[in-house]
Design a protein around this motif. Structure first.
Motif, mmCIF file in Angstrom:
data_model
loop_
_atom_site.group_PDB
_atom_site.id
_atom_site.type_symbol
_atom_site.label_atom_id
_atom_site.label_comp_id
_atom_site.label_asym_id
_atom_site.label_seq_id
_atom_site.Cartn_x
_atom_site.Cartn_y
_atom_site.Cartn_z
ATOM 1 N N GLU A 14 0.830 -1.203 0.000
ATOM 2 C CA GLU A 14 0.000 0.000 0.000
ATOM 3 C C GLU A 14 0.869 1.259 0.000
ATOM 4 O OE1 GLU A 14 -3.244 0.516 -0.065
ATOM 5 O OE2 GLU A 14 -3.927 -1.543 0.091
ATOM 6 N N ARG A 15 0.367 2.313 -0.597
ATOM 7 C CA ARG A 15 1.113 3.569 -0.692
ATOM 8 C C ARG A 15 1.504 4.107 0.679
ATOM 9 N NH1 ARG A 15 -0.307 8.488 -4.725
ATOM 10 N NH2 ARG A 15 1.696 9.513 -4.515
ATOM 11 N N ARG A 16 0.586 4.054 1.645
ATOM 12 C CA ARG A 16 0.877 4.610 2.984
ATOM 13 C C ARG A 16 2.001 3.834 3.681
ATOM 14 N NH1 ARG A 16 -4.104 2.151 3.442
ATOM 15 N NH2 ARG A 16 -4.099 0.302 4.738
ATOM 16 N N ASP A 17 2.135 2.553 3.393
ATOM 17 C CA ASP A 17 3.199 1.755 3.992
ATOM 18 C C ASP A 17 4.509 1.866 3.218
ATOM 19 O OD1 ASP A 17 1.391 0.883 5.905
ATOM 20 O OD2 ASP A 17 0.754 -0.813 4.674
ATOM 21 N N HIS A 18 4.442 2.402 2.055
ATOM 22 C CA HIS A 18 5.581 2.516 1.157
ATOM 23 C C HIS A 18 6.160 3.925 1.183
ATOM 24 C CE1 HIS A 18 7.840 1.215 -2.348
ATOM 25 N NE2 HIS A 18 7.017 0.219 -2.620
ATOM 26 N N ALA A 19 5.415 4.869 1.743
ATOM 27 C CA ALA A 19 5.679 6.300 1.595
ATOM 28 C C ALA A 19 7.031 6.764 2.114
ATOM 29 C CB ALA A 19 4.578 7.099 2.260
ATOM 30 N N LEU A 20 7.461 6.274 3.242
ATOM 31 C CA LEU A 20 8.661 6.833 3.859
ATOM 32 C C LEU A 20 9.954 6.138 3.444
ATOM 33 C CD1 LEU A 20 7.268 7.413 7.443
ATOM 34 C CD2 LEU A 20 7.503 9.059 5.579
ATOM 35 N N ALA A 21 9.844 5.038 2.769
ATOM 36 C CA ALA A 21 11.059 4.300 2.441
ATOM 37 C C ALA A 21 10.930 3.620 1.081
ATOM 38 C CB ALA A 21 11.341 3.250 3.506
ATOM 39 N N GLN A 22 12.070 3.378 0.493
ATOM 40 C CA GLN A 22 12.081 2.582 -0.725
ATOM 41 C C GLN A 22 11.976 1.113 -0.340
ATOM 42 O OE1 GLN A 22 15.521 3.460 -3.058
ATOM 43 N NE2 GLN A 22 14.834 5.509 -3.566
ATOM 44 N N ARG A 23 11.588 0.298 -1.276
ATOM 45 C CA ARG A 23 11.458 -1.141 -1.043
ATOM 46 C C ARG A 23 12.246 -1.900 -2.092
ATOM 47 N NH1 ARG A 23 8.287 -2.295 3.616
ATOM 48 N NH2 ARG A 23 7.253 -0.338 4.039
ATOM 49 N N TRP A 24 12.609 -3.122 -1.749
ATOM 50 C CA TRP A 24 13.356 -3.984 -2.652
ATOM 51 C C TRP A 24 12.435 -5.062 -3.203
ATOM 52 C CZ3 TRP A 24 17.841 -4.253 -5.163
ATOM 53 C CH2 TRP A 24 18.191 -5.463 -5.742
ATOM 54 N N LYS A 25 12.465 -5.268 -4.497
ATOM 55 C CA LYS A 25 11.678 -6.320 -5.133
ATOM 56 C C LYS A 25 12.382 -6.725 -6.420
ATOM 57 C CE LYS A 25 7.933 -8.788 -5.945
ATOM 58 N NZ LYS A 25 7.507 -9.891 -5.172
ATOM 59 N N GLU A 26 12.643 -8.013 -6.553
ATOM 60 C CA GLU A 26 13.207 -8.528 -7.799
ATOM 61 C C GLU A 26 12.154 -8.452 -8.880
ATOM 62 O OE1 GLU A 26 16.147 -9.625 -8.692
ATOM 63 O OE2 GLU A 26 17.136 -9.619 -6.751
ATOM 64 N N GLN A 32 10.554 3.324 -5.352
ATOM 65 C CA GLN A 32 9.530 4.029 -4.601
ATOM 66 C C GLN A 32 8.184 3.535 -5.096
ATOM 67 O OE1 GLN A 32 10.397 8.163 -5.272
ATOM 68 N NE2 GLN A 32 11.851 8.222 -3.584
ATOM 69 N N TRP A 33 7.122 3.891 -4.373
ATOM 70 C CA TRP A 33 5.787 3.469 -4.762
ATOM 71 C C TRP A 33 5.483 3.969 -6.167
ATOM 72 C CZ3 TRP A 33 1.272 5.748 -6.374
ATOM 73 C CH2 TRP A 33 0.135 4.956 -6.331
ATOM 74 N N ALA A 34 4.913 3.111 -6.979
ATOM 75 C CA ALA A 34 4.503 3.472 -8.333
ATOM 76 C C ALA A 34 3.059 3.031 -8.524
ATOM 77 C CB ALA A 34 5.410 2.790 -9.354
ATOM 78 N N PRO A 35 2.253 3.850 -9.180
ATOM 79 C CA PRO A 35 0.851 3.475 -9.359
ATOM 80 C C PRO A 35 0.716 2.220 -10.209
ATOM 81 C CG PRO A 35 1.370 5.405 -10.685
ATOM 82 C CD PRO A 35 2.579 5.115 -9.843
ATOM 83 N N PRO A 36 -0.269 1.395 -9.898
ATOM 84 C CA PRO A 36 -0.470 0.183 -10.682
ATOM 85 C C PRO A 36 -1.028 0.524 -12.061
ATOM 86 C CG PRO A 36 -2.220 0.418 -9.088
ATOM 87 C CD PRO A 36 -1.230 1.503 -8.806
ATOM 88 N N THR A 37 -0.822 -0.367 -12.997
ATOM 89 C CA THR A 37 -1.398 -0.182 -14.326
ATOM 90 C C THR A 37 -2.892 -0.484 -14.265
ATOM 91 O OG1 THR A 37 -1.053 -2.482 -14.979
ATOM 92 C CG2 THR A 37 0.771 -0.935 -15.407
ATOM 93 N N GLN A 38 -3.620 -0.058 -15.260
ATOM 94 C CA GLN A 38 -5.049 -0.358 -15.319
ATOM 95 C C GLN A 38 -5.285 -1.860 -15.354
ATOM 96 O OE1 GLN A 38 -7.768 1.764 -15.058
ATOM 97 N NE2 GLN A 38 -6.131 3.154 -14.434
#
Length: 55
Positions: A14-26, A32-38
Motif C-alpha cells: 500500500e502507498r501509505r506503507d511505502h511512503a517513507l522508504a524505498q522497497r526492494w523487489k526482484e 519508490q511506490w509506483a501506481p499500478p497499471t489499469q
C-alpha cells in the motif's frame, strides 16, 4: 488475502506503507511506490471478487 487494487505496481505494498522508504523487489530492485497499471487494478479487483464468500 489478495493485494489491494491500488497498491504499488512492483511489490503490492500500500502507498501509505511505502511512503517513507524505498522497497526492494526482484527484478525491479530498490524503488519508490509506483501506481499500478489499469490491467493490474482490474486483475486485483477480479481476484478479490473471486475470494469473496457467496452469500
Amino acid at each position: 488475502m489478495t493485494t489491494s487494487p491500488n497498491a504499488c505496481r512492483h511489490c503490492g505494498i500500500e502507498r501509505r506503507d511505502h511512503a517513507l522508504a524505498q522497497r526492494w523487489k526482484e527484478p525491479v530492485g530498490w524503488h519508490q511506490w509506483a501506481p499500478p497499471t489499469q490491467e493490474q487494478i482490474k486483475a486485483r479487483m477480479l481476484a478479490r471478487r473471486a475470494e469473496r464468500k457467496p452469500r
